[in-house]
Design an enzyme around this catalytic site. Structure first.
Site, PDB file in Angstrom:
ATOM      1  N   MET A  10      -3.671  24.171   9.758  1.00  0.00           N
ATOM      2  CA  MET A  10      -3.922  23.527  11.719  1.00  0.00           C
ATOM      3  C   MET A  10      -2.950  23.242  12.049  1.00  0.00           C
ATOM      4  O   MET A  10      -2.480  21.845  12.344  1.00  0.00           O
ATOM      5  CB  MET A  10      -5.417  22.073  11.274  1.00  0.00           C
ATOM      6  CG  MET A  10      -6.330  22.579   9.916  1.00  0.00           C
ATOM      7  SD  MET A  10      -7.466  20.984  10.071  1.00  0.00           S
ATOM      8  CE  MET A  10      -7.030  20.775   8.442  1.00  0.00           C
ATOM      9  N   GLN A  52     -12.584  19.518  18.178  1.00  0.00           N
ATOM     10  CA  GLN A  52     -11.874  18.572  18.909  1.00  0.00           C
ATOM     11  C   GLN A  52     -11.958  18.296  20.582  1.00  0.00           C
ATOM     12  O   GLN A  52     -12.406  17.183  20.762  1.00  0.00           O
ATOM     13  CB  GLN A  52     -10.195  18.970  18.341  1.00  0.00           C
ATOM     14  CG  GLN A  52      -9.614  18.466  17.347  1.00  0.00           C
ATOM     15  CD  GLN A  52      -8.662  18.872  17.391  1.00  0.00           C
ATOM     16  OE1 GLN A  52      -7.586  19.794  17.939  1.00  0.00           O
ATOM     17  NE2 GLN A  52      -7.668  18.608  15.797  1.00  0.00           N
ATOM     18  N   THR A  83      -2.415  18.197   8.499  1.00  0.00           N
ATOM     19  CA  THR A  83      -2.109  18.256  10.275  1.00  0.00           C
ATOM     20  C   THR A  83      -2.411  16.310  10.546  1.00  0.00           C
ATOM     21  O   THR A  83      -3.488  15.433   9.540  1.00  0.00           O
ATOM     22  CB  THR A  83      -3.505  18.483  10.935  1.00  0.00           C
ATOM     23  OG1 THR A  83      -3.435  18.041  12.798  1.00  0.00           O
ATOM     24  CG2 THR A  83      -4.322  18.539   9.971  1.00  0.00           C
ATOM     25  N   ASN A  84      -1.924  16.086  12.052  1.00  0.00           N
ATOM     26  CA  ASN A  84      -1.881  14.656  11.841  1.00  0.00           C
ATOM     27  C   ASN A  84      -3.516  14.198  12.651  1.00  0.00           C
ATOM     28  O   ASN A  84      -3.864  13.605  12.061  1.00  0.00           O
ATOM     29  CB  ASN A  84      -1.289  13.840  12.531  1.00  0.00           C
ATOM     30  CG  ASN A  84       0.154  13.628  12.845  1.00  0.00           C
ATOM     31  OD1 ASN A  84       1.093  12.342  11.938  1.00  0.00           O
ATOM     32  ND2 ASN A  84       1.285  15.270  12.286  1.00  0.00           N
ATOM     33  N   THR A  85      -3.539  15.131  13.559  1.00  0.00           N
ATOM     34  CA  THR A  85      -5.281  15.313  14.207  1.00  0.00           C
ATOM     35  C   THR A  85      -6.381  15.038  13.945  1.00  0.00           C
ATOM     36  O   THR A  85      -6.598  14.002  13.742  1.00  0.00           O
ATOM     37  CB  THR A  85      -5.291  16.076  15.385  1.00  0.00           C
ATOM     38  OG1 THR A  85      -3.634  15.898  16.385  1.00  0.00           O
ATOM     39  CG2 THR A  85      -6.488  16.053  16.057  1.00  0.00           C
ATOM     40  N   CYS A 196       2.550  15.100  15.472  1.00  0.00           N
ATOM     41  CA  CYS A 196       1.715  16.358  14.965  1.00  0.00           C
ATOM     42  C   CYS A 196       2.517  17.437  14.301  1.00  0.00           C
ATOM     43  O   CYS A 196       4.323  18.023  13.780  1.00  0.00           O
ATOM     44  CB  CYS A 196       1.839  16.805  16.090  1.00  0.00           C
ATOM     45  SG  CYS A 196       0.945  18.737  16.465  1.00  0.00           S
ATOM     46  N   THR A 197       2.226  18.143  12.905  1.00  0.00           N
ATOM     47  CA  THR A 197       3.231  19.255  12.131  1.00  0.00           C
ATOM     48  C   THR A 197       3.484  20.241  12.609  1.00  0.00           C
ATOM     49  O   THR A 197       4.302  20.330  12.166  1.00  0.00           O
ATOM     50  CB  THR A 197       1.665  19.462  10.942  1.00  0.00           C
ATOM     51  OG1 THR A 197       0.887  19.953  11.755  1.00  0.00           O
ATOM     52  CG2 THR A 197       1.716  18.301  10.332  1.00  0.00           C
ATOM     53  N   GLU A 198       3.138  20.399  14.123  1.00  0.00           N
ATOM     54  CA  GLU A 198       3.706  21.652  14.949  1.00  0.00           C
ATOM     55  C   GLU A 198       5.578  21.042  15.299  1.00  0.00           C
ATOM     56  O   GLU A 198       6.446  21.938  15.684  1.00  0.00           O
ATOM     57  CB  GLU A 198       3.459  22.156  15.810  1.00  0.00           C
ATOM     58  CG  GLU A 198       2.338  23.285  15.106  1.00  0.00           C
ATOM     59  CD  GLU A 198       0.788  22.419  14.552  1.00  0.00           C
ATOM     60  OE1 GLU A 198       0.455  23.002  13.472  1.00  0.00           O
ATOM     61  OE2 GLU A 198       0.739  21.292  14.768  1.00  0.00           O
TER      62      GLU A 198
END
Length: 230
Positions: A10, A52, A83-85, A196-198
């Site tokens: 994710m 989401q 993932t943060n979300t 956000c991990t991206e």
């Protein structure tokens, strides 16, 4: 060494960083040919993103809880949602298993404490920036959290989903994020969370003048150290 269970995918782009950082940390700590003991459950991100965007958080909690149970059965001693979300459903996932879940916002708050930061900017998906499940963790720890204005929140969210999750890294996107980071610093942010991990794929900690807190690196390194405790 404890076995680390990763709920990844994710997106898979940032899950690669988790695997890399965890193994690098174990190698640094133990030396030799040591590497981490990891089990990975990689979900189909398209299904998660549909949950989401439609607000079906109950279904996404079911998907991640199933993944968590599978990781526990596979021998995981501790658990990460990569993932943060999706920490919006962290409580439901944690309740599905008997092993500890390491919360990304709590570990980031620990890092902010160590750095002496009181007011922090936050970049992430619109869910992370606008809802309480993430900012609330920080605020209850005593931090003041600043987020970009509405137009810039929309920009950050679009770049995450339309570019970064697809591996599209462009200089003009980096410049846009740099401007937003500078704006947060001008408003009083002593540091900025890459929530956000991206985002860490685009903006690097040595790029801006204001300190950056990359949640992927914090989460992954913290997990590796937790696996080595005792």
């Amino acid at each position: 060494m404890k076995v680390i269970g990763l709920i990844g995918g994710m997106s898979w782009e940032s899950t690669v960083t988790y695997y890399e950082v965890i193994n690098q940390t174990v190698a640094e700590e133990l030396g030799g040919l040591h590497s981490a003991r990891i089990v990975l459950y990689s979900v189909d991100f398209d299904e998660i993103e549909r949950c989401q965007s439609s607000g079906n958080w109950e279904r996404s909690a079911e998907i991640l809880s199933d993944a968590a149970r599978a990781l526990e059965r596979a021998g995981a001693d501790l658990l990460l949602i990569c993932t943060n979300t999706m920490h919006k459903v962290a409580d439901e996932v944690a309740a599905a298993v008997s092993i500890p879940l390491l919360h990304i916002a709590s570990m980031t708050a620990d890092e902010l404490d160590r750095a002496g930061v009181a007011t922090v900017g936050l970049l992430g998906t619109r869910y992370t920036m606008e809802q309480d499940f993430y900012t609330g963790v920080l605020e209850r720890r005593g931090f003041t959290v600043l987020t970009p204005g509405e137009e810039d929140r929309a920009l950050v969210n679009r770049v995450i989903f339309d570019e970064l999750c697809r591996g599209d890294i462009r200089d003009e996107l980096r410049a846009a994020f740099q401007r937003i980071i500078d704006d947060l610093a001008a408003r009083g942010a002593q540091g900025v969370i890459l929530g956000c991990t991206e985002i860490g794929l685009l903006v690097h900690p040595d790029d801006p003048d204001v300190p950056l807190f990359d949640t992927t690196l914090i989460h992954a390194r913290g997990a590796a150290l937790a696996a080595l405790e005792g």
